[in-house]
Design an enzyme around this catalytic site. Sequence first.
Site, PDB file in Angstrom:
ATOM      1  N   ASP A  82      15.177  23.445 -11.176  1.00  0.00           N
ATOM      2  CA  ASP A  82      13.971  23.993 -11.789  1.00  0.00           C
ATOM      3  C   ASP A  82      13.903  23.510 -13.240  1.00  0.00           C
ATOM      4  O   ASP A  82      14.729  23.893 -14.064  1.00  0.00           O
ATOM      5  CB  ASP A  82      14.031  25.521 -11.740  1.00  0.00           C
ATOM      6  CG  ASP A  82      12.782  26.184 -12.293  1.00  0.00           C
ATOM      7  OD1 ASP A  82      11.984  25.493 -12.949  1.00  0.00           O
ATOM      8  OD2 ASP A  82      12.612  27.385 -12.062  1.00  0.00           O
ATOM      9  N   HIS A  95      11.057  24.430  -9.186  1.00  0.00           N
ATOM     10  CA  HIS A  95      10.294  25.609  -9.603  1.00  0.00           C
ATOM     11  C   HIS A  95       9.407  26.133  -8.475  1.00  0.00           C
ATOM     12  O   HIS A  95       9.171  27.329  -8.361  1.00  0.00           O
ATOM     13  CB  HIS A  95       9.430  25.234 -10.823  1.00  0.00           C
ATOM     14  CG  HIS A  95       8.817  26.401 -11.522  1.00  0.00           C
ATOM     15  ND1 HIS A  95       9.503  27.203 -12.389  1.00  0.00           N
ATOM     16  CD2 HIS A  95       7.557  26.907 -11.473  1.00  0.00           C
ATOM     17  CE1 HIS A  95       8.704  28.157 -12.857  1.00  0.00           C
ATOM     18  NE2 HIS A  95       7.512  27.999 -12.316  1.00  0.00           N
ATOM     19  N   SER A 155       8.259  33.567 -11.656  1.00  0.00           N
ATOM     20  CA  SER A 155       7.923  32.787 -12.839  1.00  0.00           C
ATOM     21  C   SER A 155       7.524  33.712 -13.985  1.00  0.00           C
ATOM     22  O   SER A 155       8.279  34.603 -14.352  1.00  0.00           O
ATOM     23  CB  SER A 155       6.824  31.775 -12.501  1.00  0.00           C
ATOM     24  OG  SER A 155       6.714  30.803 -13.501  1.00  0.00           O
TER      25      SER A 155
END
Length: 381
Positions: free
Chosen positions: A290, A322, A204
Amino acid sequence: MVSFGPSSNYVGSNNQQRRRRPAGSKPEKPRRQNSFSRDIGHAAAETYLITRLTFTLLRYLGLGYRWISRLVALGCYAMLLLPGFLQVAYYYFFSSQVRRSVVYGDQPRNRLDLHFPTNNDGPKPVVVFVTGGAWIIGYKAWGSLLGRQLAERDIIVACLDYRNFPQGTISDMVKDVSQGISFVFNNIADYGGDPNRIYLMGQSAGAHISSCALLEQAVKESTGESISYNLLNLVDHCHNRGLYRSIFLSIMEGEESLPVFSPAVRIKDPSIRDASSLLPPIILFHGTSDYSIPSDASMAFADALQKVGAKPELVLYPGKSHTDLFLQDPLRGGKDDLFDHIIAAIHANDKEALAKDAMAPPRKRLVPEPLLRMARLISPF
């Protein structure tokens, strides 16, 4: 090894700035150097720091409904996954294979955790892992589950901490991560790691910071100067998901700095074109479902890297969100496609390790399936 987007990981090795152990010396055995009183003092100091920074952050955020709703969802999400988190926390605080809060710099968050395999029968491959957290809530302990699982496959994992916003902005984060990586290269041989097999991995926001740090290092080596993939395309997207434009631009040091900290844009700059030849092989992992960082970001970054002569590989996971690849799937146990890809990349040239991997028992489930499914439905990410 860097991972981009919560599900996007990127794998690469680098052999810069390393210091070898004197000939004949033995690697330092992992040990729990943390006394109880030291842990309490460190926890108290961090609690004070986090509390102060939380109030500062609240002044930035105000009472926006988007971030409040996501904060509530985050609390519910964490509660559903609590059975797994408690087991990982027990390992993190009490396992003799974890060495916490090794100092790598002079800033308050310049600390890293080391996760060791149970045996020390020779130099081990090393993964430097940079956690995510929207540039705001990243913390080295978030990598404990990954550290534990990779250590079970004879891999040392160094989980880096770095300054979050508002304690620091993006240039501070990149500086911290670069310093942490250098520390690992210079010192990991003393802990039993192989300085010729170091991988950088980010998840991320950690993937974005890692890519910036890696590109900066390549630029330094090619020119002797310092300098999510394309932040220009993420401002409105993040605003609509609760990371308001004003906060996002504050983290990234203003709109004029977005191209500087957008690797997909920066890599196209003709003045640093030579830096692309110094980049390691890169693998980007991303889930197609995502919605925090759409998989198009990894596709565009892979395309930009390929156009300047780098060697990216893009792996897309249909239907993965995600958090699926980094949390739900590892907590589910059993077969895990992303984990298998990471292990295969690290052990690619080690037939003995690959043979052990093939015989490894299935990973233990840490959270019941109904809780995992409910957590996926309410995940704020």
